[in-house]
Each structure stands twice: as structure tokens, then as C-alpha cells.
Design a protein around this motif. Sequence first.
Motif, PDB file in Angstrom:
ATOM      1  N   HIS A   1       3.454   2.382  17.419  1.00  0.00           N
ATOM      2  CA  HIS A   1       3.880   3.453  18.415  1.00  0.00           C
ATOM      3  C   HIS A   1       3.937   4.276  17.725  1.00  0.00           C
ATOM      4  O   HIS A   1       4.651   5.534  17.756  1.00  0.00           O
ATOM      5  CB  HIS A   1       5.072   2.699  19.280  1.00  0.00           C
ATOM      6  CG  HIS A   1       5.521   1.241  19.537  1.00  0.00           C
ATOM      7  ND1 HIS A   1       5.049   0.946  20.956  1.00  0.00           N
ATOM      8  CD2 HIS A   1       5.921   0.422  18.609  1.00  0.00           C
ATOM      9  CE1 HIS A   1       4.997   0.225  20.494  1.00  0.00           C
ATOM     10  NE2 HIS A   1       6.315  -0.805  19.589  1.00  0.00           N
ATOM     11  N   LEU A   2       2.444   5.321  18.186  1.00  0.00           N
ATOM     12  CA  LEU A   2       1.840   6.218  17.513  1.00  0.00           C
ATOM     13  C   LEU A   2       1.211   7.795  19.116  1.00  0.00           C
ATOM     14  O   LEU A   2       1.385   6.385  20.219  1.00  0.00           O
ATOM     15  CB  LEU A   2       1.190   6.270  16.627  1.00  0.00           C
ATOM     16  CG  LEU A   2       1.345   5.466  15.060  1.00  0.00           C
ATOM     17  CD1 LEU A   2       0.033   4.939  15.078  1.00  0.00           C
ATOM     18  CD2 LEU A   2       2.292   5.648  14.456  1.00  0.00           C
ATOM     19  N   GLU A   3       1.222   8.584  18.332  1.00  0.00           N
ATOM     20  CA  GLU A   3       0.638   9.948  19.790  1.00  0.00           C
ATOM     21  C   GLU A   3      -1.157   9.103  19.035  1.00  0.00           C
ATOM     22  O   GLU A   3      -1.309   8.634  20.854  1.00  0.00           O
ATOM     23  CB  GLU A   3       0.144  10.701  18.714  1.00  0.00           C
ATOM     24  CG  GLU A   3       1.691  10.968  18.984  1.00  0.00           C
ATOM     25  CD  GLU A   3       1.800  12.713  18.768  1.00  0.00           C
ATOM     26  OE1 GLU A   3       0.495  12.898  17.875  1.00  0.00           O
ATOM     27  OE2 GLU A   3       2.625  13.442  18.785  1.00  0.00           O
ATOM     28  N   GLU A   4      -1.396   8.278  18.961  1.00  0.00           N
ATOM     29  CA  GLU A   4      -2.098   7.857  19.097  1.00  0.00           C
ATOM     30  C   GLU A   4      -2.992   6.127  19.839  1.00  0.00           C
ATOM     31  O   GLU A   4      -3.979   5.998  20.121  1.00  0.00           O
ATOM     32  CB  GLU A   4      -3.155   7.673  17.778  1.00  0.00           C
ATOM     33  CG  GLU A   4      -3.957   8.433  17.102  1.00  0.00           C
ATOM     34  CD  GLU A   4      -2.619   9.209  16.184  1.00  0.00           C
ATOM     35  OE1 GLU A   4      -2.840  10.670  15.328  1.00  0.00           O
ATOM     36  OE2 GLU A   4      -1.632   8.839  16.470  1.00  0.00           O
ATOM     37  N   GLY A   5      -1.985   5.362  19.908  1.00  0.00           N
ATOM     38  CA  GLY A   5      -2.442   4.428  20.750  1.00  0.00           C
ATOM     39  C   GLY A   5      -0.554   3.775  19.971  1.00  0.00           C
ATOM     40  O   GLY A   5       0.070   3.877  19.469  1.00  0.00           O
TER      41      GLY A   5
ATOM     42  N   GLU B   1       0.307  13.430   6.214  1.00  0.00           N
ATOM     43  CA  GLU B   1      -0.917  12.689   5.456  1.00  0.00           C
ATOM     44  C   GLU B   1      -1.225  11.449   6.527  1.00  0.00           C
ATOM     45  O   GLU B   1      -1.657  10.889   6.330  1.00  0.00           O
ATOM     46  CB  GLU B   1      -0.479  11.605   4.396  1.00  0.00           C
ATOM     47  CG  GLU B   1      -0.533  13.099   3.012  1.00  0.00           C
ATOM     48  CD  GLU B   1       0.502  13.619   2.954  1.00  0.00           C
ATOM     49  OE1 GLU B   1       1.435  13.468   3.416  1.00  0.00           O
ATOM     50  OE2 GLU B   1       0.794  14.354   2.430  1.00  0.00           O
ATOM     51  N   ARG B   2       0.198  11.414   8.049  1.00  0.00           N
ATOM     52  CA  ARG B   2      -0.059  10.713   8.497  1.00  0.00           C
ATOM     53  C   ARG B   2      -1.421   9.977   9.445  1.00  0.00           C
ATOM     54  O   ARG B   2      -1.599   9.116   9.580  1.00  0.00           O
ATOM     55  CB  ARG B   2       1.269  10.625   9.855  1.00  0.00           C
ATOM     56  CG  ARG B   2       0.705  11.711  11.139  1.00  0.00           C
ATOM     57  CD  ARG B   2       1.329  12.122  12.281  1.00  0.00           C
ATOM     58  NE  ARG B   2       1.326  10.777  12.861  1.00  0.00           N
ATOM     59  CZ  ARG B   2       0.810  10.446  13.453  1.00  0.00           C
ATOM     60  NH1 ARG B   2      -0.281  11.520  13.770  1.00  0.00           N
ATOM     61  NH2 ARG B   2       1.301   9.442  14.877  1.00  0.00           N
ATOM     62  N   LYS B   3      -2.559  10.367   9.788  1.00  0.00           N
ATOM     63  CA  LYS B   3      -3.609  10.197  10.147  1.00  0.00           C
ATOM     64  C   LYS B   3      -4.149   9.834   9.434  1.00  0.00           C
ATOM     65  O   LYS B   3      -4.963   8.814   9.236  1.00  0.00           O
ATOM     66  CB  LYS B   3      -4.439  11.145  10.746  1.00  0.00           C
ATOM     67  CG  LYS B   3      -4.111  11.829  11.693  1.00  0.00           C
ATOM     68  CD  LYS B   3      -4.651  12.989  12.457  1.00  0.00           C
ATOM     69  CE  LYS B   3      -4.152  14.042  13.836  1.00  0.00           C
ATOM     70  NZ  LYS B   3      -4.386  12.929  14.359  1.00  0.00           N
TER      71      LYS B   3
ATOM     72  N   ILE C   1       0.971  -1.457  -0.140  1.00  0.00           N
ATOM     73  CA  ILE C   1      -0.230   0.342   0.252  1.00  0.00           C
ATOM     74  C   ILE C   1       0.652   1.151  -0.108  1.00  0.00           C
ATOM     75  O   ILE C   1       0.478   2.358  -0.745  1.00  0.00           O
ATOM     76  CB  ILE C   1      -0.859   0.428   0.853  1.00  0.00           C
ATOM     77  CG1 ILE C   1      -2.059  -1.323   0.918  1.00  0.00           C
ATOM     78  CG2 ILE C   1      -1.494   1.143   1.434  1.00  0.00           C
ATOM     79  CD1 ILE C   1      -2.787  -1.057   2.544  1.00  0.00           C
ATOM     80  N   PHE C   2       1.789   1.650   0.629  1.00  0.00           N
ATOM     81  CA  PHE C   2       3.041   2.465   1.076  1.00  0.00           C
ATOM     82  C   PHE C   2       3.701   2.102   0.417  1.00  0.00           C
ATOM     83  O   PHE C   2       5.071   1.293   1.023  1.00  0.00           O
ATOM     84  CB  PHE C   2       2.875   3.217   2.168  1.00  0.00           C
ATOM     85  CG  PHE C   2       1.652   2.760   3.522  1.00  0.00           C
ATOM     86  CD1 PHE C   2       0.964   4.212   3.343  1.00  0.00           C
ATOM     87  CD2 PHE C   2       1.208   2.374   4.385  1.00  0.00           C
ATOM     88  CE1 PHE C   2      -0.650   4.847   3.696  1.00  0.00           C
ATOM     89  CE2 PHE C   2       0.271   1.789   4.751  1.00  0.00           C
ATOM     90  CZ  PHE C   2      -0.574   3.718   4.420  1.00  0.00           C
ATOM     91  N   ALA C   3       4.611   3.202  -0.407  1.00  0.00           N
ATOM     92  CA  ALA C   3       5.674   3.158  -1.236  1.00  0.00           C
ATOM     93  C   ALA C   3       6.725   2.736  -0.010  1.00  0.00           C
ATOM     94  O   ALA C   3       8.006   1.885   0.286  1.00  0.00           O
ATOM     95  CB  ALA C   3       6.238   4.100  -1.787  1.00  0.00           C
ATOM     96  N   MET C   4       6.239   3.687   1.445  1.00  0.00           N
ATOM     97  CA  MET C   4       7.776   3.806   2.526  1.00  0.00           C
ATOM     98  C   MET C   4       7.315   3.440   3.722  1.00  0.00           C
ATOM     99  O   MET C   4       7.041   4.669   4.280  1.00  0.00           O
ATOM    100  CB  MET C   4       8.428   4.875   2.084  1.00  0.00           C
ATOM    101  CG  MET C   4       9.542   5.158   1.354  1.00  0.00           C
ATOM    102  SD  MET C   4      10.809   5.825   0.988  1.00  0.00           S
ATOM    103  CE  MET C   4       9.650   7.681   1.598  1.00  0.00           C
ATOM    104  N   PRO C   5       6.523   2.835   4.274  1.00  0.00           N
ATOM    105  CA  PRO C   5       5.769   2.150   5.573  1.00  0.00           C
ATOM    106  C   PRO C   5       6.088   2.674   6.660  1.00  0.00           C
ATOM    107  O   PRO C   5       5.639   3.051   6.960  1.00  0.00           O
ATOM    108  CB  PRO C   5       5.110   0.768   5.063  1.00  0.00           C
ATOM    109  CG  PRO C   5       6.279  -0.037   4.594  1.00  0.00           C
ATOM    110  CD  PRO C   5       6.831   0.983   3.357  1.00  0.00           C
ATOM    111  N   TYR C   6       7.822   2.150   6.987  1.00  0.00           N
ATOM    112  CA  TYR C   6       8.386   2.611   7.511  1.00  0.00           C
ATOM    113  C   TYR C   6       8.728   4.448   8.288  1.00  0.00           C
ATOM    114  O   TYR C   6       8.075   4.947   9.243  1.00  0.00           O
ATOM    115  CB  TYR C   6       9.765   2.647   7.503  1.00  0.00           C
ATOM    116  CG  TYR C   6       9.473   1.136   8.333  1.00  0.00           C
ATOM    117  CD1 TYR C   6      10.767   0.659   9.664  1.00  0.00           C
ATOM    118  CD2 TYR C   6       9.369  -0.184   7.742  1.00  0.00           C
ATOM    119  CE1 TYR C   6      10.350  -0.632  10.402  1.00  0.00           C
ATOM    120  CE2 TYR C   6       9.481  -1.550   8.783  1.00  0.00           C
ATOM    121  CZ  TYR C   6       9.892  -1.877   9.309  1.00  0.00           C
ATOM    122  OH  TYR C   6      10.373  -2.681   9.914  1.00  0.00           O
ATOM    123  N   GLU C   7       7.705   5.056   6.863  1.00  0.00           N
ATOM    124  CA  GLU C   7       8.182   6.602   7.609  1.00  0.00           C
ATOM    125  C   GLU C   7       6.913   7.270   6.674  1.00  0.00           C
ATOM    126  O   GLU C   7       6.579   7.969   7.527  1.00  0.00           O
ATOM    127  CB  GLU C   7       8.414   7.476   6.151  1.00  0.00           C
ATOM    128  CG  GLU C   7      10.390   7.829   6.429  1.00  0.00           C
ATOM    129  CD  GLU C   7      10.841   5.787   5.835  1.00  0.00           C
ATOM    130  OE1 GLU C   7      10.063   5.391   5.431  1.00  0.00           O
ATOM    131  OE2 GLU C   7      11.652   5.506   6.478  1.00  0.00           O
TER     132      GLU C   7
END
Length: 223
Positions: free
Chosen positions: A183-187, A31-33, A17-23
Motif C-alpha cells: 500500500h504505497l504512494e506508487e500503487g 532508498e524506498r523507491k 533480501i531485506f533485513a527489515m522488509p516491513y520498514e
Amino acid sequence: MNYTEAKEHAEGCLHQIFAMPYEAFDNDVPERKLHLRVALQALLDEALREQRLTLQVIHGWENGAFAPADLHHHEHKLRGTDDIAASLAYYRDALANLTPLPIDTGSLLAEPLANAIASAEQNGATIDAETRESPARWPDFPNGLALYTFFKVYHRLTYGEDDAYRSICCKTSEGLREIHEFHLEEGEFAVVTPLHDAKAGGVKLVLHVSQVEPVLALLSDLS
């Protein structure tokens, strides 16, 4: 050491889905949310709709402790919004009233570790006390690398981690699984799912009891 048991930083479904999922989930990504919502839909939405999703709540480790026997868990089937709301209400009440948390029979680490050591010894290996008590040395015997991999996941979910996301491939009793750890601000949570190119199967949403409220809020937004 058997590296077929586990591989950290393995490609998983989010790499499709993402070209660079780690970023993709870093705080400085505008666009992180949106990325998080897309990831959760990919990992959890279908499993929730098809009643293949289980919530696994871990607890027991405190103040830096990490003895396998002290790690407890309890699982709940999540079949829709009612189950999500019920689980959220249960843990909110339990934490507010200091109610003892439920513990399922069968341990996540202690029993599998004892079984792996017993099997290794039956096959002629000598497992000393230092190896038994040092998770970093568990990969010295068969199935130890997989156990060490899950140990690290549980440890990071309990005590925190700097990396926003990581993808792992690991052998389990149900076969190979992808572990998507956030491991995010959201949880903070992990999703354990069949390999992205395998047939559908059970999916686990794993989190520390302290993260039940924020993570289930994220899940509620999907349903």
C-alpha cells in the motif's frame, strides 16, 4: 481454528533480501523507491519473462460494502509489454467511458465460502447466520481462516490500508502461497506467489480496478 491455513506476518522471499522488509517501503526511507524496484523484480520479473504472471483485477465493492457475492474479478495473462499495454488501455477506456467491467465466472469468496460451510455442515458442524455473514467468524470452520485471510486482502486493496507492506502465508487451491501486500504512494496491490523455497509456479498480481494504471506503470518499468 486451523492456523495451518494462514499466517499473517509470515516470513517470505523478501525477508531473504531485506533485513527489515516491513520498514523497507516506508515513506521516510530514502532508498524506498530502489527497494520497491528490487522487490518487484524479485516477485514479478521472472514470472513475467516465463509467462507465468496473471493480472487479477477486482471490483464490485463500494461505499464500505463487503458482501462476498458482490466482489467480482477478471484475469488477464501478462506475457510481456504488449499484454501490459493492452490491459492498461482496456481499463483506462472502460473507466473513462463507464463501460461495464468484465466478470469472470467463479467467485473469489462467495462460492468457496458456500462450499466450506456445506462441507463443515456435512461433518456435523452447525453454522449459524451470524457466522456465515461475519468474516471474522469464518475461521470457526475448516478452510474459513484461509477465506478470511483473502477477504482481508481484498478489503484492504479496495478500501486502503495504513501499513505499507505485509507478508502472509496462506493455503489456496494450488497449495501454500505467499501473499505480498503493498500500500504505497506508487500503487496498492498484492502479489500471490509460490513459497520462496518451492518450485516455480503461477504468480498473480492482484489489484483493485482503480489501481490498474499506476501499478501497470510500475510493471512496465521492469519489462
